[in-house]
Design an enzyme around this catalytic site. Structure first.
Site, PDB file in Angstrom:
ATOM      1  N   HIS A 142      -6.451   6.338   9.761  1.00  0.00           N
ATOM      2  CA  HIS A 142      -5.947   7.501   9.009  1.00  0.00           C
ATOM      3  C   HIS A 142      -7.071   8.232   8.268  1.00  0.00           C
ATOM      4  O   HIS A 142      -8.155   7.678   8.054  1.00  0.00           O
ATOM      5  CB  HIS A 142      -4.883   7.044   7.997  1.00  0.00           C
ATOM      6  CG  HIS A 142      -5.426   6.068   6.981  1.00  0.00           C
ATOM      7  ND1 HIS A 142      -6.141   6.475   5.870  1.00  0.00           N
ATOM      8  CD2 HIS A 142      -5.380   4.724   6.922  1.00  0.00           C
ATOM      9  CE1 HIS A 142      -6.511   5.423   5.173  1.00  0.00           C
ATOM     10  NE2 HIS A 142      -6.068   4.332   5.793  1.00  0.00           N
TER      11      HIS A 142
ATOM     12  N   GLU B 103      -0.756  -1.284   7.454  1.00  0.00           N
ATOM     13  CA  GLU B 103      -1.956  -1.997   7.020  1.00  0.00           C
ATOM     14  C   GLU B 103      -1.640  -3.440   6.646  1.00  0.00           C
ATOM     15  O   GLU B 103      -0.489  -3.788   6.357  1.00  0.00           O
ATOM     16  CB  GLU B 103      -2.572  -1.250   5.806  1.00  0.00           C
ATOM     17  CG  GLU B 103      -3.843  -1.849   5.208  1.00  0.00           C
ATOM     18  CD  GLU B 103      -5.009  -1.962   6.177  1.00  0.00           C
ATOM     19  OE1 GLU B 103      -4.856  -2.660   7.199  1.00  0.00           O
ATOM     20  OE2 GLU B 103      -6.085  -1.399   5.895  1.00  0.00           O
TER      21      GLU B 103
END
Length: 214
Positions: A21, A94
């Protein structure tokens, strides 16, 4: 390294572009994010736009992202360029750092220094804080998703937007570097890994924005 897919027809493997990201405010101040849900900052949005332009000549068939905002926003900016709809998945989020989330990254580096005394197997099963996931838990959910996606999208190109630790753990698992030369911060925002997979084997064709200590 020899590419096992070099002489294989393209319809027997999938081309996967894994993207980290774009930047968040916590990235700038080196805080451990984990599953803490933060949006991209302006720079992060610009980084995602730049990546979408880099990808403009590639025909993608699907785009997947972690269900955390920073990854979803990155994926949406890329998807807009390709008229695709982002499919977000919890399995791509994550690593959960438990009680370490929100702390300075330097605290995590201390944990990584302990790794020098541990075997690779011990590291895989090591819980770095209360409530944290082990690397073994992370890699098993991530690899499972990649294998299923590769089989579903044979002969096609897909994008997966995820996170720094996931990408780092995956690369170590695939034999690219080891824990000692892959500390936190080794995967830059919008780093890109191009992987070929037939659902069993993985071959890394290209890496951008990945720093491996020599």
């Amino acid at each position: 390294e020899n590419n096992p897919f070099k002489d294989v027809p393209k319809n027997s493997y999938c081309t996967i572009y894994i993207v980290r990201h774009g930047q968040t405010d916590w990235n700038i101040i080196h805080r451990v994010q984990g599953i803490t849900d933060l949006p991209l900052n302006e720079n992060g949005k610009n980084q995602a736009s730049l990546i979408s332009k880099e990808f403009k000549d590639i025909k993608f068939n699907a785009i997947f992202s972690s269900d955390l905002t920073r990854a979803k926003q990155t994926a949406e900016i890329i998807a807009a360029e390709h008229n695709l709809t982002v499919v977000s998945k919890k399995t791509l989020r994550e690593k959960n750092y438990g009680k370490l989330e929100g702390h300075q990254q330097s605290e995590m580096v201390k944990v990584f220094n302990k790794y020098e005394k541990l075997s690779k197997d011990e590291i895989l099963h090591y819980k770095i804080a209360d409530g944290a996931e082990t690397d073994e838990e992370v890699i098993s959910r991530y690899i499972t998703f990649l294998r299923e996606a590769a089989i579903a999208y044979m002969d096609k190109n897909i994008i997966i937007v995820s996170h720094g630790a996931l990408i780092r753990i995956l690369l170590i698992h695939l034999g690219i570097g080891e824990y000692k030369n892959f500390p936190p911060g080794s995967i830059e925002n919008t780093a890109t890994i191009k992987i070929l997979s037939d659902g069993i084997d993985f071959f890394i064709e290209e890496m951008k924005g990945v720093r491996i200590k020599k």
